[in-house]
Design an enzyme around this catalytic site. Structure first.
Site, PDB file in Angstrom:
ATOM      1  CD  GLU A 105      -3.208  -1.069   1.953  1.00 34.56           C
ATOM      2  OE1 GLU A 105      -3.284  -0.178   2.822  1.00 34.56           O
ATOM      3  OE2 GLU A 105      -4.121  -1.906   1.761  1.00 34.56           O
ATOM      4  CD  GLU A 136      -3.557  -6.035   3.044  1.00 32.03           C
ATOM      5  OE1 GLU A 136      -4.462  -5.328   3.530  1.00 32.03           O
ATOM      6  OE2 GLU A 136      -2.349  -5.782   3.168  1.00 32.03           O
TER       7      GLU A 136
HETATM    8  O1  AHR Z   1      -5.297  -5.906   6.939  1.00 35.33           O
HETATM    9  C1  AHR Z   1      -5.263  -4.704   7.637  1.00 35.33           C
HETATM   10  C2  AHR Z   1      -4.598  -3.584   6.874  1.00 35.33           C
HETATM   11  O2  AHR Z   1      -5.370  -3.251   5.755  1.00 35.33           O
HETATM   12  C3  AHR Z   1      -3.249  -3.883   6.270  1.00 35.33           C
HETATM   13  O3  AHR Z   1      -2.212  -3.725   7.181  1.00 35.33           O
HETATM   14  C4  AHR Z   1      -3.146  -2.854   5.207  1.00 35.33           C
HETATM   15  O4  AHR Z   1      -2.303  -3.257   4.134  1.00 35.33           O
HETATM   16  C5  AHR Z   1      -4.570  -2.625   4.782  1.00 35.33           C
HETATM   17  O5  AHR Z   1      -4.895  -1.297   4.730  1.00 35.33           O
END
Ligand code: AHR
Length: 498
Positions: A174, A297
């Protein structure tokens, strides 16, 4: 009304990568500490510090790949603090997640051991946001160099002579947000630079994953593909299913209103649109589809359970989560030409977890059961499906009442999974299989069903088996078809053995 699904057993659409069933474990809340790692001296039974109950449960899932150490934590993590004798390891503050002290007791060696015990491939996410190129280069050398080198020697001193096999390496996380708030042009240049030093030593060949877009930031994908596609093997994408608003109130994991049920499922379908649009951009730069879209994710994100640390992202998990997982898998299968990996967030005690723990207690969530029921699709060949299944209407809006996916494994077994989203009515479905050369017999068909009567049905430490799969049999089997009675709000898997 009778609905039907037709599976074309001789119309194949390529392999469903087993890596779509991947997981993610971050130094966040009680995922690593308490959830996975209790330390060797804990009264909780453990294997070299990793708790046995959780390990045993996760081993059942055939986890193909595990991402670590973050997430946002990855861009604050300095790996050298997490190797060597544990009592000497540096303590740091996990500023991103709850401001708690991180004692670095779970580091590279412990993670690699966890992967060995799970039979999972490690996927390490490196630090671009606050780490140096040298640090990243040395981490890869530490893990994978076979022979005499400063980092390989240090690894040996720390108890591991053999290098580890490491395929998946992420260059930042991110980086448009917690990983440095960069513009895509800037990150693309940094990616080009950092990845240069993510080297292949000996036979170890690294699959390099560039930090990708947030949800529908198509410009990010465009710029990364334009500037750096030739230097990457994968590009990531993050999308969470949030029924409400991320900042103003995401919604409760245990909400039992149909409005929230519908909204959540509707939002989970957005994954299909995102994959289609990001893939279209990738196709322009990579028509051969060499670069994988890595959804590293995904999952539900609700408000934290009342009374828990807001920085720990602990949430309960219901039959609604099970359906979100099933719907996502069907979408990932459909995009198997571009989606090479997906990692649910997260494995234990955080967001859409497989397992929740409280002290020495552990429970399996409805999501866990979907991963277990669906593991048969791993590395199987996707089959063409045609579904005439009607709609689930809510207010002025609607969703398909049922989503379906089918695959054929190496042994010729056919697996059909069905998510029934409508919470009000059971459905009678005719499942037709075309392309078979012999008739079906009832004994060749088996199945598992996960369902519940309440919209927020879930497992608790007091009642851990409220939502769990039961064996399933079709109502009838004859010729090349069978009749399925599919209860409202359910996930079903039917397997036909040759
Ligand atoms: O999964 C929680 C968070 O969500 C992670 O650390 C991040 O990459 C995303 O914003």
């Amino acid at each position: 009304m009778k609905q039907s699904i037709k599976v074309y057993t001789d119309l194949e659409h390529g392999k469903i990568s087993k890596h779509i069933y991947g997981h993610f474990s971050e130094h966040l809340g009680r995922c690593i500490y308490e959830g996975l790692w209790v330390g060797e001296d804990s009264p909780i039974p453990n294997t070299e510090g990793i708790r046995n109950d959780v390990l045993g449960a996760l081993q059942e899932l055939n986890i193909p790949v595990l991402r670590w150490p973050g997430g946002c934590f990855a861009d604050e993590y300095h790996w050298k603090d997490g190797v060597g004798p544990r009592e000497n390891r540096k303590r740091m503050v996990n500023t991103h997640w709850g401001g708690v002290v991180e004692n670095n007791h779970f580091g590279t060696h412990e993670f690699m051991r966890l992967c060995e015990l799970l039979g999972a491939e490690p996927y390490i996410c490196g630090n671009v946001g606050s780490g140096t190129v040298q640090e990243m280069q040395e981490w890869v050398e530490y893990m994978t160099f076979d022979g005499e080198s400063p980092m390989a020697n240090w690894r040996t001193e720390n108890g591991r002579e053999e290098p580890w096999a490491l395929k998946y390496f992420g260059v930042g996380n991110e980086n448009w947000g917690c990983g440095g708030h960069m513009r895509p042009e800037y990150y693309a240049d940094l990616y080009r630079r950092y990845q240069t030093y993510v080297r292949n030593y000996g036979d170890n060949k690294i699959y390099k994953i560039a930090g990708g877009a947030n949800v529908d930031d198509y410009r990010w994908t465009e710029v990364l593909m334009r500037e750096a596609a030739h230097l990457m093997d994968g590009l990531s994408l993050h999308y969470y299913t949030i029924p409400g608003d991320f900042w103003k109130g995401k919604g409760s994991a245990l909400d039992d209103r149909e409005s929230e049920w519908f909204k959540t499922l509707k939002k989970s379908f957005r994954m299909d649109e995102l994959l289609t649009k990001h893939s279209t951009i990738m196709d322009r730069y990579d028509p051969e589809k060499r670069v994988g879209l890595i959804v590293d994710e995904w999952g539900t994100w609700f408000d934290v359970e009342p009374g828990t640390n807001p920085g720990f992202l602990y949430q309960q998990n219901t039959i609604r989560d099970a359906l979100v997982a099933g719907v996502h898998f069907h979408i990932f299968h459909e995009h198997n030409d571009r989606v090479h990996m997906a990692n649910i967030a997260q494995m234990v005690n955080v967001l859409q977890a497989m397992v929740l723990t409280e002290g020495e207690q552990m429970l399996l969530t409805p999501t866990y059961h979907v991963f277990n029921m669906y593991k048969v699709h791993q590395d199987a060949t996707r089959l063409e499906v045609n579904a005439d299944v009607g709609t689930y209407k809510f207010g002025d809006d609607e969703l398909p009442a049922v989503t379906v996916s089918a695959s054929k494994d190496n042994e010729g077994a056919i697996h059909v999974s069905v998510c029934h989203l409508d919470p009000h009515r059971d459905t009678d479905l005719t499942l037709k299989l075309s392309g078979l050369n012999k008739s079906l017999s009832a004994s060749s068909v088996s199945g598992e069903l996960l369902t519940a009567n309440e919209l927020n049905a879930h497992n608790t430490f007091e009642r851990p088996n409220e939502v769990e799969p039961v064996p399933y049999e079709p109502a009838s089997v004859s010729g090349h078809e069978m009749e399925l009675k599919v209860p409202a709000s359910s996930v079903l898997r039917v397997t036909i053995r040759p």
